[in-house]
Structure formats: structure tokens, C-alpha cells
Design a protein around this motif. Structure first.
Motif, mmCIF file in Angstrom:
data_model
loop_
_atom_site.group_PDB
_atom_site.id
_atom_site.type_symbol
_atom_site.label_atom_id
_atom_site.label_comp_id
_atom_site.label_asym_id
_atom_site.label_seq_id
_atom_site.Cartn_x
_atom_site.Cartn_y
_atom_site.Cartn_z
ATOM 1 N N THR A 242 0.297 -0.673 0.211
ATOM 2 C CA THR A 242 0.248 -0.148 0.470
ATOM 3 C C THR A 242 0.886 1.515 -0.047
ATOM 4 N N TYR A 243 2.234 1.117 0.571
ATOM 5 C CA TYR A 243 2.705 2.334 0.880
ATOM 6 C C TYR A 243 3.341 2.585 -0.524
ATOM 7 N N GLN A 244 4.232 1.710 -0.971
ATOM 8 C CA GLN A 244 4.534 2.277 -2.088
ATOM 9 C C GLN A 244 3.472 2.180 -3.689
ATOM 10 N N SER A 245 2.389 0.879 -3.572
ATOM 11 C CA SER A 245 1.793 1.706 -4.400
ATOM 12 C C SER A 245 0.711 3.889 -4.059
ATOM 13 N N LEU A 246 0.273 4.199 -3.353
ATOM 14 C CA LEU A 246 -0.150 5.148 -2.580
ATOM 15 C C LEU A 246 1.117 6.428 -2.655
ATOM 16 N N PHE A 247 1.956 5.527 -1.291
ATOM 17 C CA PHE A 247 2.331 6.873 -1.799
ATOM 18 C C PHE A 247 3.605 6.934 -2.250
ATOM 19 N N SER A 248 4.744 6.184 -2.319
ATOM 20 C CA SER A 248 5.921 6.595 -3.091
ATOM 21 C C SER A 248 6.139 6.966 -4.909
ATOM 22 N N LEU A 249 4.567 5.951 -4.917
ATOM 23 C CA LEU A 249 4.293 5.828 -6.867
ATOM 24 C C LEU A 249 3.141 7.300 -6.914
ATOM 25 N N GLY A 250 2.395 6.878 -5.817
ATOM 26 C CA GLY A 250 0.776 7.762 -6.392
ATOM 27 C C GLY A 250 0.991 8.986 -5.682
ATOM 28 N N GLN A 251 1.795 9.548 -4.866
ATOM 29 C CA GLN A 251 3.093 10.656 -3.793
ATOM 30 C C GLN A 251 1.024 11.093 -3.607
ATOM 31 N N VAL A 252 0.199 10.328 -2.833
ATOM 32 C CA VAL A 252 -0.960 10.653 -2.289
ATOM 33 C C VAL A 252 -0.732 12.050 -1.705
ATOM 34 N N LYS A 253 -1.595 12.946 -1.427
ATOM 35 C CA LYS A 253 -1.354 14.376 -0.787
ATOM 36 C C LYS A 253 -2.675 14.832 0.351
ATOM 37 N N ALA A 254 -2.549 15.682 1.476
ATOM 38 C CA ALA A 254 -3.541 15.785 2.304
ATOM 39 C C ALA A 254 -4.833 16.453 1.491
ATOM 40 N N GLY A 255 -6.207 15.834 1.854
ATOM 41 C CA GLY A 255 -7.012 16.354 0.707
ATOM 42 C C GLY A 255 -7.924 15.624 -0.681
ATOM 43 N N GLN A 256 -6.568 14.982 -0.963
ATOM 44 C CA GLN A 256 -7.107 13.749 -1.997
ATOM 45 C C GLN A 256 -8.037 12.845 -2.086
ATOM 46 N N GLN B 86 -6.671 2.833 6.486
ATOM 47 C CA GLN B 86 -6.272 3.995 7.162
ATOM 48 C C GLN B 86 -4.917 4.636 7.047
ATOM 49 N N LEU B 87 -4.035 4.074 6.098
ATOM 50 C CA LEU B 87 -3.066 5.275 6.126
ATOM 51 C C LEU B 87 -3.508 5.797 4.927
ATOM 52 N N LEU B 88 -4.322 6.236 4.576
ATOM 53 C CA LEU B 88 -5.271 7.296 4.567
ATOM 54 C C LEU B 88 -5.493 8.130 4.796
ATOM 55 N N ARG B 89 -6.048 7.875 5.702
ATOM 56 C CA ARG B 89 -6.541 8.644 6.407
ATOM 57 C C ARG B 89 -5.911 8.998 7.702
ATOM 58 N N ALA B 90 -4.526 8.563 8.126
ATOM 59 C CA ALA B 90 -3.848 8.768 8.851
ATOM 60 C C ALA B 90 -3.348 10.561 8.542
ATOM 61 N N VAL B 91 -2.994 10.463 6.446
ATOM 62 C CA VAL B 91 -2.704 11.430 5.965
ATOM 63 C C VAL B 91 -3.372 12.446 5.378
ATOM 64 N N GLY B 92 -4.715 12.082 6.061
ATOM 65 C CA GLY B 92 -6.189 13.097 5.339
ATOM 66 C C GLY B 92 -6.227 13.117 4.452
ATOM 67 N N ALA B 93 -6.528 12.400 3.535
ATOM 68 C CA ALA B 93 -7.166 11.999 2.216
ATOM 69 C C ALA B 93 -8.391 11.215 2.711
ATOM 70 N N THR B 94 -9.169 11.458 1.346
ATOM 71 C CA THR B 94 -10.484 10.874 1.554
ATOM 72 C C THR B 94 -10.115 9.506 0.560
ATOM 73 N N THR B 95 -10.840 8.731 1.451
ATOM 74 C CA THR B 95 -11.235 7.416 0.641
ATOM 75 C C THR B 95 -12.998 6.174 0.737
ATOM 76 N N LEU B 96 -13.141 6.218 -0.884
ATOM 77 C CA LEU B 96 -14.072 5.325 -1.320
ATOM 78 C C LEU B 96 -13.840 3.871 -1.843
ATOM 79 N N VAL B 97 -14.706 2.997 -0.883
ATOM 80 C CA VAL B 97 -14.354 1.783 -1.426
ATOM 81 C C VAL B 97 -15.077 1.597 -2.652
ATOM 82 N N THR B 98 -14.662 0.058 -2.865
ATOM 83 C CA THR B 98 -15.745 -1.219 -4.007
ATOM 84 C C THR B 98 -15.079 -2.052 -2.997
#
Length: 328
Positions: A127-141, A158-170
């Protein structure tokens, strides 16, 4: 030592506990007595003969483990004998002992059991590699996570919540969606009700999401593209649905500006895995220790029931990780 071995590639019935040699500890490595390991979809692929380990690596299943350090190789300074640790493996987790580079180890906080800790390395590092290292996710996204109730999905929420991003799921059931919401997802869609694109449009006011984390593949490809904002990122980490696109309208691809990213963790070099381990702990280490982020455990099987554990994963009923407790 004892380890889970294969009589032949194929069904879970081919798994059995047999005898094999304890691995040799090289310079910079430690020997860990394994207390628990976790199942991953890659284990199913390897069991079926379609996802082999890298040349020279253990052919024993298991990409992560938790346990106790029992031997130090030459030059090891970051851990001591008796330390409780977990770590990412190229293979060898379904066994009583494993050798691992000290840089891949994460010390287990006192508040986590061995079973919980075994659910950290593969899922959270992927998850870290995909969303943070590659995806460069930021708060508010806003991020769309497919298979939100899986090990990867629950760690992503949980990681997205910790950095202030919004998560939608299927996910595939209302129960799974409800669990995702409890973890911190904003909204979820039961894919058995039909296409998810209208749900994404509704939740984002027609704008789309910034990033998509996808493990399904071809069946979701066109909807994924249409669900992204301009210059959004589609990160593909698997193809549980299908690998081949059929009747795809290239026009929708050419009209959208987006980044298509593909990554795997198992094929990364040891050096890169060590970097990712360090970066993950910088981001989430305190959250693991405080209990703000907790690996979600679906079930724990004694490793003598490894066949049943694999069958549960293949049934896709699990919410979170399936754990094997390694006993003497």
C-alpha cells in the motif's frame, strides 16, 4: 525444521507439513523463529505454479512473518537476540525459521500480538509503495480503493485516513462496506449491484477521484479511466478479475489525461525493500504503537490447517488478513 511444502502444483490439498533444512544466516542477516505468517494472493499463484519465486530464493510459500530473533549474522547491529520482529520476505514464511536481512525487520510494538504483526509487512508495504511512493497521495485528495475489505484495502483506508485523504471503496457485500466505513472510508459501493462509475461521479460531484488503487484489472479498466480526474493516477497492483481487455473503446482512453502506474513488491531489490520499510515506519510506526493503525485480522488458523486457510482466501469471504500460527 518443519515447513509447509507442496506435493505438486494445484489445489490446496497438495499442501502438507514436511521437513527441510534450516536456512543459513549470511552477513547482515538474522535467523528468526517464526511465530506467525499471513496469506497473500501471491501464495495462491505460487501454489498453482503461475507465480514462482525469484531465482535463488526459497520455494517455500510465505511473503511475510513475525517472530523472535534467535541468531545474528556477522555485522548485525540493529536488533538483538530475543527481539520481537516482523518483516517482508521473498519466500519462506510458511516455516519454523527464516533468514532475513536486518534492514527488512520492523520491531513489533508491545500492543501488537505476533498474529497481528504478521499482517503488517506485505500489505502495508504494498500500500505504501503504491499510494505514497508512486501515487504521491496528499492530504485532501480522494482515492478509490477496490477490494476495500482485503488486507491491502484495509491497510490503505487506515494510511489514507492518517494523512488526511478521503477514501472511497468497492467491495462485494454490505458487511464488507460497513467495515470499511468503520475503518475510515467515506463511502462504499457493492460491486454486485452494478458498475461503480455512477457511484464515483455522485460522491465526487462529477469530478472524479485523484488516484485509484486497483487489484482487479481488465474488467474495471474503462470505468477506472472514466472515474479519474484529468491527470489522475491509476495504480494497478493485480488482475484478480482478468488480464485481457475486450472491446475496449480507445476513444475514452485518448480523451482522458491520466497516468497508468504498475508495480509489484516481490520483484524489488533488497535495497529498495529496505528503503520502503524505513519510509513506512517513518509514516506509520507511531500509529502502530499507539493503536491508531491496526492490521485487520480476519481469522487465525494453526498451520496444520493450512489447506483450510487457503480455501478461505480463495472463497473471498475474508475481511482483512488470514493468519497462520506457526507451532512446534
Amino acid at each position: 525444521m518443519k515447513a509447509v511444502l507442496l506435493t505438486d502444483f494445484g489445489s490446496a490439498e497438495n499442501l502438507y507439513i514436511g521437513e527441510t533444512a534450516i536456512p543459513e544466516v549470511k552477513q547482515g542477516e538474522v535467523l528468526v523463529k517464526i511465530k506467525a505468517t499471513a496469506l497473500n494472493r501471491a501464495d495462491i499463484g505460487q501454489r498453482n505454479g503461475v507465480y514462482p519465486p525469484a531465482p535463488g530464493e526459497s520455494e517455500i510459500l510465505g511473503l511475510e512473518m513475525s517472530g523472535e530473533v534467535v541468531q545474528l549474522g556477522e555485522g548485525v547491529t540493529s536488533v538483538s537476540i530475543g527481539d520481537r520482529v516482523c518483516g517482508l520476505l521473498p519466500g519462506g514464511g510458511y516455516a519454523q525459521y527464516v533468514n532475513i536481512h536486518e534492514g527488512l525487520l520492523m520491531k513489533i510494538p508491545d500492543n501488537l500480538s505476533y498474529e497481528q504483526a504478521a499482517g503488517i509487512p506485505e500489505t502495508f508495504l504494498t500500500t505504501y509503495q503504491s499510494l505514497f511512493s508512486l501515487g504521491q497521495v496528499k492530504a485532501g485528495q480522494t482515492v478509490l480503493v477496490h477490494a476495500g475489505a482485503s488486507g491491502i484495502g484495509t491497510s490503505a483506508i487506515q494510511l489514507l485516513r492518517a494523512v488526511g485523504a478521503t477514501t472511497l471503496v468497492t467491495a462485494g457485500s454490505e458487511e464488507k462496506i460497513e467495515y470499511c466505513l468503520e475503518l475510515g472510508a467515506t463511502a462504499g459501493w457493492n460491486y454486485k449491484k452494478g458498475p461503480f462509475l455512477p457511484f464515483v461521479k455522485e460522491q465526487t460531484g462529477g469530478k472524479g477521484v485523484d488516484i485509484i488503487l486497483d487489484c482487479i484489472g481488465a474488467p474495471y479498466f474503462e470505468q477506472n479511466i472514466l472515474s479519474l480526474i484529468p491527470d489522475g493516477k491509476l495504480v494497478i497492483i493485480g488482475s484478480l478479475g482478468e488480464k485481457v481487455l475486450h472491446d475496449f473503446d480507445l476513444g475514452s482512453l485518448l480523451l482522458k489525461r491520466f497516468q497508468l502506474l504498475r508495480t509489484t513488491l516481490r520483484s524489488r531489490t533488497v535495497e529498495r525493500k529496505i528503503e520502503l520499510t524505513k519510509e513506512l515506519m517513518e509514516l506509520a510506526g507511531e500509529h502502530f504503537a499507539s493503536g491508531k493503525i491496526v492490521p485487520v485480522i480476519d481469522s487465525v488458523f494453526d498451520w496444520t490447517d493450512v489447506q483450510k486457510a487457503h480455501e478461505r482466501m480463495e472463497s473471498s469471504q475474508n475481511i482483512g488478513k488470514i493468519i497462520l500460527r506457526i507451532t512446534d
